[in-house]
Design a protein around this motif. Structure first.
Motif, PDB file in Angstrom:
ATOM      1  N   ARG A   2       0.840  -1.197   0.000  1.00  0.00           N
ATOM      2  CA  ARG A   2       0.000   0.000   0.000  1.00  0.00           C
ATOM      3  C   ARG A   2       0.875   1.247   0.000  1.00  0.00           C
ATOM      4  O   ARG A   2       1.749   1.404   0.836  1.00  0.00           O
ATOM      5  N   ARG A   3       0.611   2.111  -0.934  1.00  0.00           N
ATOM      6  CA  ARG A   3       1.353   3.359  -1.001  1.00  0.00           C
ATOM      7  C   ARG A   3       0.676   4.416  -0.133  1.00  0.00           C
ATOM      8  O   ARG A   3      -0.542   4.487  -0.068  1.00  0.00           O
ATOM      9  N   GLY A   4       1.469   5.215   0.520  1.00  0.00           N
ATOM     10  CA  GLY A   4       0.933   6.279   1.366  1.00  0.00           C
ATOM     11  C   GLY A   4       1.746   7.538   1.191  1.00  0.00           C
ATOM     12  O   GLY A   4       2.894   7.497   0.732  1.00  0.00           O
ATOM     13  N   LYS A   5       1.194   8.683   1.579  1.00  0.00           N
ATOM     14  CA  LYS A   5       1.874   9.954   1.320  1.00  0.00           C
ATOM     15  C   LYS A   5       3.178  10.099   2.084  1.00  0.00           C
ATOM     16  O   LYS A   5       4.049  10.869   1.703  1.00  0.00           O
ATOM     17  N   LYS A   6       3.337   9.345   3.180  1.00  0.00           N
ATOM     18  CA  LYS A   6       4.554   9.456   3.973  1.00  0.00           C
ATOM     19  C   LYS A   6       5.566   8.358   3.659  1.00  0.00           C
ATOM     20  O   LYS A   6       6.613   8.295   4.268  1.00  0.00           O
ATOM     21  N   ARG A   7       5.241   7.501   2.690  1.00  0.00           N
ATOM     22  CA  ARG A   7       6.094   6.347   2.468  1.00  0.00           C
ATOM     23  C   ARG A   7       7.185   6.591   1.430  1.00  0.00           C
ATOM     24  O   ARG A   7       8.107   5.813   1.299  1.00  0.00           O
ATOM     25  N   GLY A   8       7.078   7.678   0.676  1.00  0.00           N
ATOM     26  CA  GLY A   8       8.090   7.984  -0.317  1.00  0.00           C
ATOM     27  C   GLY A   8       8.127   6.931  -1.411  1.00  0.00           C
ATOM     28  O   GLY A   8       7.172   6.191  -1.633  1.00  0.00           O
ATOM     29  N   LYS A   9       9.239   6.836  -2.088  1.00  0.00           N
ATOM     30  CA  LYS A   9       9.383   5.872  -3.171  1.00  0.00           C
ATOM     31  C   LYS A   9       9.546   4.469  -2.594  1.00  0.00           C
ATOM     32  O   LYS A   9      10.339   4.246  -1.692  1.00  0.00           O
ATOM     33  N   LEU A  10       8.775   3.527  -3.138  1.00  0.00           N
ATOM     34  CA  LEU A  10       8.897   2.134  -2.737  1.00  0.00           C
ATOM     35  C   LEU A  10       9.763   1.399  -3.756  1.00  0.00           C
ATOM     36  O   LEU A  10       9.484   1.430  -4.955  1.00  0.00           O
ATOM     37  N   LEU A  11      10.818   0.743  -3.287  1.00  0.00           N
ATOM     38  CA  LEU A  11      11.706   0.013  -4.186  1.00  0.00           C
ATOM     39  C   LEU A  11      11.153  -1.371  -4.484  1.00  0.00           C
ATOM     40  O   LEU A  11      10.493  -1.993  -3.644  1.00  0.00           O
ATOM     41  N   LEU A  12      11.438  -1.862  -5.676  1.00  0.00           N
ATOM     42  CA  LEU A  12      11.145  -3.246  -6.017  1.00  0.00           C
ATOM     43  C   LEU A  12      12.187  -4.137  -5.334  1.00  0.00           C
ATOM     44  O   LEU A  12      13.276  -3.657  -4.987  1.00  0.00           O
ATOM     45  N   PRO A  13      11.895  -5.418  -5.123  1.00  0.00           N
ATOM     46  CA  PRO A  13      12.852  -6.292  -4.433  1.00  0.00           C
ATOM     47  C   PRO A  13      14.249  -6.276  -5.038  1.00  0.00           C
ATOM     48  O   PRO A  13      15.246  -6.211  -4.304  1.00  0.00           O
ATOM     49  N   GLU A  14      14.336  -6.324  -6.374  1.00  0.00           N
ATOM     50  CA  GLU A  14      15.656  -6.326  -7.006  1.00  0.00           C
ATOM     51  C   GLU A  14      16.362  -4.978  -6.849  1.00  0.00           C
ATOM     52  O   GLU A  14      17.594  -4.920  -6.737  1.00  0.00           O
ATOM     53  N   GLU A  15      15.588  -3.895  -6.818  1.00  0.00           N
ATOM     54  CA  GLU A  15      16.174  -2.568  -6.609  1.00  0.00           C
ATOM     55  C   GLU A  15      16.712  -2.449  -5.191  1.00  0.00           C
ATOM     56  O   GLU A  15      17.784  -1.877  -4.958  1.00  0.00           O
ATOM     57  N   PHE A  16      15.953  -2.989  -4.235  1.00  0.00           N
ATOM     58  CA  PHE A  16      16.404  -2.950  -2.848  1.00  0.00           C
ATOM     59  C   PHE A  16      17.681  -3.764  -2.670  1.00  0.00           C
ATOM     60  O   PHE A  16      18.619  -3.329  -1.997  1.00  0.00           O
ATOM     61  N   ALA A  17      17.733  -4.952  -3.277  1.00  0.00           N
ATOM     62  CA  ALA A  17      18.923  -5.794  -3.164  1.00  0.00           C
ATOM     63  C   ALA A  17      20.152  -5.070  -3.721  1.00  0.00           C
ATOM     64  O   ALA A  17      21.231  -5.100  -3.120  1.00  0.00           O
ATOM     65  N   ALA A  18      19.976  -4.405  -4.851  1.00  0.00           N
ATOM     66  CA  ALA A  18      21.090  -3.677  -5.466  1.00  0.00           C
ATOM     67  C   ALA A  18      21.513  -2.487  -4.610  1.00  0.00           C
ATOM     68  O   ALA A  18      22.713  -2.233  -4.419  1.00  0.00           O
ATOM     69  N   ALA A  19      20.518  -1.763  -4.071  1.00  0.00           N
ATOM     70  CA  ALA A  19      20.811  -0.560  -3.285  1.00  0.00           C
ATOM     71  C   ALA A  19      21.483  -0.881  -1.966  1.00  0.00           C
ATOM     72  O   ALA A  19      22.261  -0.068  -1.440  1.00  0.00           O
ATOM     73  N   SER A  20      21.204  -2.054  -1.406  1.00  0.00           N
ATOM     74  CA  SER A  20      21.729  -2.383  -0.080  1.00  0.00           C
ATOM     75  C   SER A  20      22.950  -3.290  -0.107  1.00  0.00           C
ATOM     76  O   SER A  20      23.559  -3.560   0.924  1.00  0.00           O
ATOM     77  N   SER A  21      23.329  -3.759  -1.287  1.00  0.00           N
ATOM     78  CA  SER A  21      24.420  -4.727  -1.400  1.00  0.00           C
ATOM     79  C   SER A  21      25.721  -4.231  -0.775  1.00  0.00           C
ATOM     80  O   SER A  21      26.344  -4.922   0.036  1.00  0.00           O
ATOM     81  N   GLU A  22      26.129  -3.030  -1.139  1.00  0.00           N
ATOM     82  CA  GLU A  22      27.404  -2.497  -0.650  1.00  0.00           C
ATOM     83  C   GLU A  22      27.381  -2.282   0.864  1.00  0.00           C
ATOM     84  O   GLU A  22      28.379  -2.486   1.547  1.00  0.00           O
ATOM     85  N   ILE A  23      26.230  -1.907   1.385  1.00  0.00           N
ATOM     86  CA  ILE A  23      26.101  -1.643   2.821  1.00  0.00           C
ATOM     87  C   ILE A  23      26.444  -2.881   3.634  1.00  0.00           C
ATOM     88  O   ILE A  23      27.098  -2.805   4.677  1.00  0.00           O
ATOM     89  N   THR A  24      26.004  -4.052   3.155  1.00  0.00           N
ATOM     90  CA  THR A  24      26.164  -5.270   3.941  1.00  0.00           C
ATOM     91  C   THR A  24      27.611  -5.741   4.051  1.00  0.00           C
ATOM     92  O   THR A  24      27.900  -6.668   4.810  1.00  0.00           O
ATOM     93  N   GLU A  25      28.506  -5.125   3.304  1.00  0.00           N
ATOM     94  CA  GLU A  25      29.914  -5.492   3.444  1.00  0.00           C
ATOM     95  C   GLU A  25      30.414  -5.203   4.856  1.00  0.00           C
ATOM     96  O   GLU A  25      31.238  -5.934   5.401  1.00  0.00           O
ATOM     97  N   ASN A  26      29.895  -4.124   5.454  1.00  0.00           N
ATOM     98  CA  ASN A  26      30.373  -3.748   6.792  1.00  0.00           C
ATOM     99  C   ASN A  26      29.265  -3.374   7.772  1.00  0.00           C
ATOM    100  O   ASN A  26      29.544  -3.057   8.925  1.00  0.00           O
TER     101      ASN A  26
END
Length: 241
Positions: free
Chosen positions: A84-108
Motif C-alpha cells: 500500500r502506497r501512502g503519502k509518507k512512504r516515499g518511493k517504494l523500491l522493487l525487491p531487485e532494486e532494494f537488493a542492489a541498493a543495499s548490497s554495498e552496505i552489507t559489506e560492513n
C-alpha cells in the motif's frame, strides 16, 4: 552482498507455522538472522519446527524484541515491506532494486527487512519505524501474499545479488548504525531549532525526515561527524547575531 549482515524482522506474526515456513525460506537463500517483534512463549514450537524442517536452527537462534525500532537499532537501514502506497512512504523500491541498493552496505553494516502481521501487514505506525519501503508487485485482483512467500521473494533477490557479487571488493569503511545516526540527527535538529527553522511541534517529523534521508546515504563515521560539526557551527554563528 554479505548475507550474514541481512536481518529478517517479523512484526507481530500470529501463526506458528508461518514462522517455520519463514525459517525455511530464509535457509533456502542463505539467511540466518531472524528477529521477531513479540514473545517467544506465544508460539507453538512444534508447529514452527514442522514447517521449518531442517531450518529449525534459525528459530532456535531467533531474537525477540518489543518493537521494530529496538529490533533494528544495530542496523544501517530498516526497510518495511508494503503493497500500500501512502503519502509518507516515499518511493517504494522493487525487491531487485532494494537488493542492489543495499548490497554495498552489507559489506560492513547490517540491513533489516521488516514483514508485518499476516492479516494486516505493517501498520502506519510500524512503517514510520522504518527508514525506507519495499514493495512486491502482485495482481490487483488478489494482491495479498503469504508471509513466507513474501520473505522468500525478497530473500531470493538478496541471494541473487550475493551470487553476482561474491568477489566484490569491500567498500573500505563501516557505515554508521541507526543508533549512532541518532546522535547526528539530534545535532541537526537541535541546531535547526536554534535558528528557528521549524516550530517545536514539527520536531518529530523533522527528525524522521533526516533519519530516513541519512540512513539511505549510508554515512561513514567521518561523514557523520562532519555533518554534526557543520550544523553545530551554523547554530553557533546564528547565536552570535
Amino acid at each position: 552482498m554479505n548475507l550474514s549482515n541481512v536481518v529478517i524482522i517479523l512484526s507481530r506474526p500470529e501463526e506458528s507455522r508461518n514462522v517455520g515456513a519463514v525459517c525455511r525460506a530464509m535457509a533456502n537463500n542463505g539467511l540466518k538472522n531472524l528477529r521477531i517483534v513479540g514473545k517467544k512463549e506465544n508460539f507453538d514450537e512444534e508447529r514452527v519446527r514442522i514447517l521449518a524442517i531442517h531450518a529449525a536452527g534459525i528459530w532456535e537462534n531467533a531474537r525477540f524484541f518489543d518493537s521494530i525500532t529496538e529490533a533494528s537499532r544495530d542496523c544501517v537501514l530498516c526497510a518495511g515491506t508494503t503493497r500500500r502506497r501512502g503519502k509518507k512512504r516515499g518511493k517504494l523500491l522493487l525487491p531487485e532494486e532494494f537488493a542492489a541498493a543495499s548490497s554495498e552496505i552489507t559489506e560492513n553494516g547490517k540491513i533489516a527487512v521488516v514483514f508485518g502481521n499476516e492479516r494486516t501487514g505493517l501498520e502506519e505506525e510500524e512503517l514510520d519505524e522504518c527508514t525506507m519501503g519495499v514493495t512486491i508487485p502482485s495482481s490487483e485482483e488478489f494482491g495479498s501474499l503469504n508471509l513466507s512467500h513474501a520473505v522468500q521473494i525478497i530473500s531470493y533477490e538478496i541471494f541473487r545479488k550475493h551470487l553476482d557479487e561474491e568477489k566484490k571488493v569491500s567498500a573500505g569503511y563501516t557505515p554508521v548504525s541507526l543508533e549512532r545516526l541518532d546522535k547526528t540527527t539530534d545535532e541537526i535538529i537541535e541546531n535547526l531549532q536554534k535558528i528557528g527553522f521549524f516550530k517545536l511541534a514539527g520536531k518529530e517529523d523533522m527528525k524522521k525526515f533526516w533519519t530516513d534521508i541519512l540512513s539511505r546515504a549510508v554515512l561513514s563515521e567521518g561523514e557523520a561527524k562532519y555533518l554534526e560539526k557543520t550544523f553545530t557551527k551554523m547554530g553557533g554563528l546564528f547565536s552570535k547575531h
